[in-house]
Design a protein around this motif. Structure first.
Motif, mmCIF file in Angstrom:
data_model
loop_
_atom_site.group_PDB
_atom_site.id
_atom_site.type_symbol
_atom_site.label_atom_id
_atom_site.label_comp_id
_atom_site.label_asym_id
_atom_site.label_seq_id
_atom_site.Cartn_x
_atom_site.Cartn_y
_atom_site.Cartn_z
ATOM 1 N N HIS A 1 0.866 -1.181 0.000
ATOM 2 C CA HIS A 1 0.000 0.000 0.000
ATOM 3 C C HIS A 1 0.908 1.238 0.000
ATOM 4 C CE1 HIS A 1 -2.736 3.103 1.495
ATOM 5 N NE2 HIS A 1 -3.760 2.286 1.231
ATOM 6 N N ARG B 1 1.287 -3.115 4.894
ATOM 7 C CA ARG B 1 0.141 -3.829 4.344
ATOM 8 C C ARG B 1 0.281 -3.901 2.831
ATOM 9 N NH1 ARG B 1 -5.578 -2.162 6.697
ATOM 10 N NH2 ARG B 1 -6.024 -4.185 5.711
ATOM 11 N N ARG B 2 -0.205 -4.963 2.234
ATOM 12 C CA ARG B 2 -0.072 -5.116 0.797
ATOM 13 C C ARG B 2 -1.441 -5.220 0.148
ATOM 14 N NH1 ARG B 2 2.122 -11.164 -0.741
ATOM 15 N NH2 ARG B 2 0.101 -12.205 -0.624
ATOM 16 N N ILE B 3 -1.567 -4.656 -1.035
ATOM 17 C CA ILE B 3 -2.847 -4.692 -1.739
ATOM 18 C C ILE B 3 -3.014 -5.994 -2.517
ATOM 19 C CG2 ILE B 3 -2.969 -2.186 -1.922
ATOM 20 C CD1 ILE B 3 -2.084 -2.411 -4.818
ATOM 21 N N GLY B 4 -1.928 -6.711 -2.739
ATOM 22 C CA GLY B 4 -1.996 -7.982 -3.444
ATOM 23 C C GLY B 4 -0.609 -8.534 -3.684
ATOM 24 N N GLN C 1 -7.760 3.662 1.507
ATOM 25 C CA GLN C 1 -8.006 2.959 0.256
ATOM 26 C C GLN C 1 -7.311 3.649 -0.915
ATOM 27 O OE1 GLN C 1 -12.319 2.664 -0.106
ATOM 28 N NE2 GLN C 1 -12.272 0.593 0.744
ATOM 29 N N ASP D 1 -4.397 -12.801 -4.261
ATOM 30 C CA ASP D 1 -4.556 -12.508 -2.825
ATOM 31 C C ASP D 1 -4.827 -11.024 -2.609
ATOM 32 O OD1 ASP D 1 -4.147 -15.141 -2.244
ATOM 33 O OD2 ASP D 1 -2.041 -14.916 -1.684
ATOM 34 N N ILE D 2 -5.751 -10.487 -3.387
ATOM 35 C CA ILE D 2 -6.047 -9.053 -3.340
ATOM 36 C C ILE D 2 -6.785 -8.703 -2.048
ATOM 37 C CG2 ILE D 2 -7.255 -7.169 -4.503
ATOM 38 C CD1 ILE D 2 -6.966 -8.801 -7.114
ATOM 39 N N ASP D 3 -6.334 -7.662 -1.369
ATOM 40 C CA ASP D 3 -6.998 -7.165 -0.165
ATOM 41 C C ASP D 3 -8.017 -6.115 -0.592
ATOM 42 O OD1 ASP D 3 -7.800 -6.092 2.246
ATOM 43 O OD2 ASP D 3 -5.795 -6.091 3.128
ATOM 44 N N ASP E 1 -10.276 -4.694 0.995
ATOM 45 C CA ASP E 1 -10.527 -3.624 1.967
ATOM 46 C C ASP E 1 -9.657 -2.400 1.698
ATOM 47 O OD1 ASP E 1 -12.410 -5.133 3.306
ATOM 48 O OD2 ASP E 1 -10.980 -5.934 4.767
ATOM 49 N N LEU E 2 -8.532 -2.602 0.997
ATOM 50 C CA LEU E 2 -7.612 -1.492 0.734
ATOM 51 C C LEU E 2 -7.835 -0.845 -0.630
ATOM 52 C CD1 LEU E 2 -4.249 -2.972 2.104
ATOM 53 C CD2 LEU E 2 -5.820 -1.396 3.250
#
Length: 386
Positions: free
Chosen positions: A205, A211-214, A359, A372-374, A376-377
């Protein structure tokens, strides 16, 4: 394997160019740790040639020589400068190793951002211009043709260093490794696990690096990330990032971060910087334009491993990652939601600020698969159903 079914990885690090360079080796190469140590120690020589913070470096000698004074440099330094100017031409000046006076005018060189006056920007712009660097290939000399010009390879030197260390590792029989410099410049060779293709990496991110977005898989390719998520300031309600457009003198990009995949780290660093400067809409269009040039010469677009800017092995790794998410067609499932994906030559991830502070708006371009896309972000405005 250990108790968590993860391979035992060996990490070797070395401090250079104001960051930590790290080589990660899979279990079957652990016995070659001394080779990795020696390869990383070669960074000291590279930094000694290229750093503007070393008074005796070849770049500092060029900058001190002044207008019209030719300076002979080593073949390695000449190669870096040649590639830098080539990419500057290919990106219409969006990448420029002479942009230092602008970075200084905006206070980012001192890490104390300030908005300069129009006169200060105009004065700095007069000292900027890659086309005023004269390279004599026969004599291997470099001559600056503008008063006040300064070369700074901060945007490309780390990528060159990674490519050279990667070359040393391969020359000594290490064909599976992950190498990164400060985590923003990465090269992945071979595999990190006997049960998977390539190396699994996370796309962080822009403002929340933990944190990672994917995730993506990287194989025999380089990844470069440009962004202003960490270096910026606000002036009268306007946010200014540290990546300056060398053609206008202003940090005008609407992007928070941009990650691009290329064949080499030097290409990934420079092309990533250029695309970041162009902003989301223009850079996505440029990447599409490069992909549409099916028969292009080396002076039209940056060179790459294959026609789509990614090695065949990398494309296979992406296909495998995508294949892991396939399901039986006879089973009813909900549509998969993913970020918008545009055609392009180079695999790229574009992140812009979303409506919520935590976001981001995400666009994908070129040959890249994000897994593995998050969600929420990611701002829902940039999502679409498959």
């Amino acid at each position: 394997m250990n108790g968590t079914d993860e391979p035992f990885l060996t990490h070797v690090s070395h401090r250079a160019m104001a960051c930590s360079f790290v080589v990660v080796l899979p279990p079957w190469h652990a016995v070659k740790v001394e080779v990795a140590v020696a390869a990383l120690e070669s960074l000291d020589e590279i930094e000694g040639r290229l750093s503007v913070y070393r008074a005796d470096s070849e770049i500092s000698q060029i900058n001190r020589a002044g207008v019209g004074q030719a300076v002979k440099v080593s073949a390695d330094t000449f190669d870096v400068l040649s590639r830098a100017i080539e990419i500057s031409r290919q990106t219409s000046g969006a990448f420029d190793v002479t942009a230092g006076p602008l970075v200084k005018a905006w206070g980012f060189m001192q890490r104390s951002g300030k908005k300069p006056t129009s006169a200060e920007i105009d004065a700095a712009l007069k000292c900027v211009g890659y086309d005023a660097i004269d390279l004599d290939h026969d004599r291997r000399t470099v001559t600056l043709q503008k008063p006040g010009m300064q070369i700074n390879l901060g945007g490309i030197g780390k990528g060159d260093a990674i490519d050279r260390v990667a070359g040393r590792l391969r020359e000594n029989g290490i064909n599976d490794f992950l190498l990164h410099g400060g985590q923003s410049s990465v090269f992945a060779a071979g595999n990190g696990d006997t049960d998977a293709v390539g190396w699994q990496l996370g796309i962080a991110h822009p403002t929340k690096p933990n944190r990672r977005i994917g995730g993506i898989r990287l194989l025999d390719a380089a990844l470069g990330t440009s962004g202003s998520g960490q270096q910026f300031f606000h002036h009268r309600g306007v946010r200014y990032g540290h990546v300056i457009d060398p053609r206008t003198g202003y940090p005008g990009s609407d992007l928070s971060s941009l990650t691009v995949i290329c064949d080499t780290a030097i290409n990934a660093d420079a092309i990533g910087t250029a695309l970041f400067v162009e902003g989301a809409r223009r850079s996505i269009a440029l990447n599409h334009q490069w992909a549409s040039l099916t028969s292009c010469s080396s002076d039209q677009v940056p060179s790459s491993g294959t026609h789509d800017g990614m090695s065949a092995a990398q494309s296979s790794a992406n296909a495998e990652a995508a294949g892991e998410q396939m399901v039986d067609e006879n089973v009813a499932t909900l549509p998969t939601v993913r970020p918008r994906h545009h055609p392009g030559k180079f695999g790229a991830v574009f992140c812009r600020p979303g409506q919520r502070q935590d976001q981001v708006l995400v666009d994908l371009s070129g040959p890249i698969e994000l897994f593995d896309i998050d969600l929420d972000l990611i701002d829902p405005q940039s999502l679409q159903a498959d």
